[in-house]
Design an enzyme around this catalytic site. Structure first.
Site, PDB file in Angstrom:
ATOM      1  N   PRO A  10       0.787  -1.227   0.000  1.00 21.39           N
ATOM      2  CA  PRO A  10       0.000   0.000   0.000  1.00 21.39           C
ATOM      3  C   PRO A  10       0.826   1.288   0.000  1.00 21.39           C
ATOM      4  O   PRO A  10       1.840   1.383   0.703  1.00 21.39           O
ATOM      5  CB  PRO A  10      -0.802  -0.077   1.298  1.00 21.39           C
ATOM      6  N   ASN A  11       0.358   2.230  -0.764  1.00 22.82           N
ATOM      7  CA  ASN A  11       0.874   3.606  -0.851  1.00 22.82           C
ATOM      8  C   ASN A  11       2.195   3.734  -1.598  1.00 22.82           C
ATOM      9  O   ASN A  11       2.641   4.852  -1.848  1.00 22.82           O
ATOM     10  CB  ASN A  11       1.012   4.244   0.548  1.00 22.82           C
ATOM     11  N   ARG A  18       5.121  11.283  -2.118  1.00 19.27           N
ATOM     12  CA  ARG A  18       4.871  10.938  -0.727  1.00 19.27           C
ATOM     13  C   ARG A  18       6.141  11.082   0.116  1.00 19.27           C
ATOM     14  O   ARG A  18       7.176  10.527  -0.255  1.00 19.27           O
ATOM     15  CB  ARG A  18       4.406   9.484  -0.751  1.00 19.27           C
ATOM     16  N   TYR A  23      11.519   8.849   1.491  1.00 18.78           N
ATOM     17  CA  TYR A  23      11.519   7.859   0.408  1.00 18.78           C
ATOM     18  C   TYR A  23      12.171   8.359  -0.885  1.00 18.78           C
ATOM     19  O   TYR A  23      12.265   7.615  -1.852  1.00 18.78           O
ATOM     20  CB  TYR A  23      10.083   7.397   0.129  1.00 18.78           C
ATOM     21  N   ASN A  74       8.144  -5.623  -0.779  1.00 17.03           N
ATOM     22  CA  ASN A  74       8.086  -4.479   0.128  1.00 17.03           C
ATOM     23  C   ASN A  74       6.630  -4.393   0.580  1.00 17.03           C
ATOM     24  O   ASN A  74       5.785  -3.848  -0.134  1.00 17.03           O
ATOM     25  CB  ASN A  74       8.503  -3.189  -0.589  1.00 17.03           C
ATOM     26  N   ALA A  77       3.253  -0.646   4.880  1.00 18.39           N
ATOM     27  CA  ALA A  77       2.739  -0.610   6.260  1.00 18.39           C
ATOM     28  C   ALA A  77       2.248  -1.978   6.740  1.00 18.39           C
ATOM     29  O   ALA A  77       2.222  -2.252   7.950  1.00 18.39           O
ATOM     30  CB  ALA A  77       1.626   0.419   6.366  1.00 18.39           C
ATOM     31  N   GLU A  98      12.643  -9.549   1.943  1.00 14.62           N
ATOM     32  CA  GLU A  98      11.850  -8.354   2.267  1.00 14.62           C
ATOM     33  C   GLU A  98      12.723  -7.124   2.082  1.00 14.62           C
ATOM     34  O   GLU A  98      13.908  -7.149   2.432  1.00 14.62           O
ATOM     35  CB  GLU A  98      11.358  -8.457   3.720  1.00 14.62           C
ATOM     36  N   HIS A 100      12.821  -2.681   2.294  1.00 15.40           N
ATOM     37  CA  HIS A 100      12.231  -1.379   2.623  1.00 15.40           C
ATOM     38  C   HIS A 100      13.156  -0.290   2.127  1.00 15.40           C
ATOM     39  O   HIS A 100      14.385  -0.402   2.263  1.00 15.40           O
ATOM     40  CB  HIS A 100      12.034  -1.232   4.138  1.00 15.40           C
ATOM     41  N   ARG A 107      13.264   4.393  12.788  1.00 14.78           N
ATOM     42  CA  ARG A 107      12.058   5.228  12.709  1.00 14.78           C
ATOM     43  C   ARG A 107      11.183   5.035  13.954  1.00 14.78           C
ATOM     44  O   ARG A 107      11.683   4.692  15.004  1.00 14.78           O
ATOM     45  CB  ARG A 107      11.326   4.909  11.402  1.00 14.78           C
TER      46      ARG A 107
HETATM   47  C1  DQA Z   1       8.316   1.172   3.858  1.00 10.33           C
HETATM   48  C2  DQA Z   1       8.395   1.352   5.365  1.00 10.33           C
HETATM   49  C3  DQA Z   1       7.026   1.154   6.009  1.00 10.33           C
HETATM   50  O1  DQA Z   1       7.107   1.335   7.421  1.00 10.33           O
HETATM   51  C4  DQA Z   1       6.039   2.159   5.451  1.00 10.33           C
HETATM   52  O2  DQA Z   1       4.750   1.919   5.970  1.00 10.33           O
HETATM   53  C5  DQA Z   1       6.018   2.170   3.956  1.00 10.33           C
HETATM   54  C6  DQA Z   1       7.280   2.066   3.220  1.00 10.33           C
HETATM   55  C7  DQA Z   1       9.677   1.450   3.159  1.00 10.33           C
HETATM   56  O3  DQA Z   1       9.834   1.030   2.021  1.00 10.33           O
HETATM   57  O4  DQA Z   1      10.542   2.121   3.739  1.00 10.33           O
HETATM   58  O5  DQA Z   1       4.976   2.362   3.341  1.00 10.33           O
HETATM   59  O6  DQA Z   1       7.986  -0.190   3.587  1.00 10.33           O
END
Ligand code: DQA
Length: 147
Positions: A10-11, A18, A23, A74, A77, A98, A100, A107
């Site tokens: 998501p997102n 964003r 990011y 990835n 959240a 995984e 990120h 964080r």
């Molecule tokens: C994320 C880190 C997550 O905590 C966050 O909710 C994201 C992006 C990252 O790529 O740093 O949406 O996965």
């Protein structure tokens, strides 16, 4: 040719707009092109997927058992909340990494726990978009060392 699935939660479709301080400026489309190019250079076929819906992500993970040799994910959240995603990852026997973009351990407290990482071979975080490239190299190593 080996095939990998790169899944984004998501997102992540909003990258570039964003929270750029966290990011970066890059968009998901640019990361997709970067991954496709790197996979091509390594003679790997890749499918790049993003969804804002947990169920769609789960179904995509299920498809890996028959259609792919490995998964890079990835979970965004959902990393911190989704036992359903954890179970789906556990149900696939293929190698999983995984990734990120940000360093989730530097964080907020609620991001320091990754539920999904319990089901993966390894986790890469904090290297920005380059983390995807590191993850492709890592999964290639795992896939070929298992032959
Ligand atoms: C994320 C880190 C997550 O905590 C966050 O909710 C994201 C992006 C990252 O790529 O740093 O949406 O996965």
């Amino acid at each position: 040719m080996k095939k990998i699935l790169i899944i984004n939660g998501p997102n992540l479709n909003l990258l570039g707009n964003r929270e750029r301080n966290l990011y970066g400026e890059t968009t998901l489309e640019k990361i997709k092109l970067l991954c496709e190019q790197h996979c091509k250079n390594n003679e790997i076929e890749c499918t790049f997927f993003q969804s804002n819906h947990e169920g769609e992500l789960i179904e995509k993970i299920h498809s890996a058992n028959k259609d792919y040799d490995g998964i890079i994910i990835n979970p965004a959240a959902l990393t911190h909340t989704s036992i359903a995603l954890l179970d789906a990852l556990r149900a696939t026997s293929k190698p999983k990494i995984e990734i990120h973009i940000s360093n989730i351990y530097a964080r907020e407290d609620y991001r320091r726990k990754s539920i999904t990482s319990e089901a993966v071979n390894g986790i890469i975080c904090g290297f920005g978009e380059n983390g995807y490239i590191l993850a492709i190299d890592a999964i290639k190593n795992i896939i070929y060392s298992k032959i």
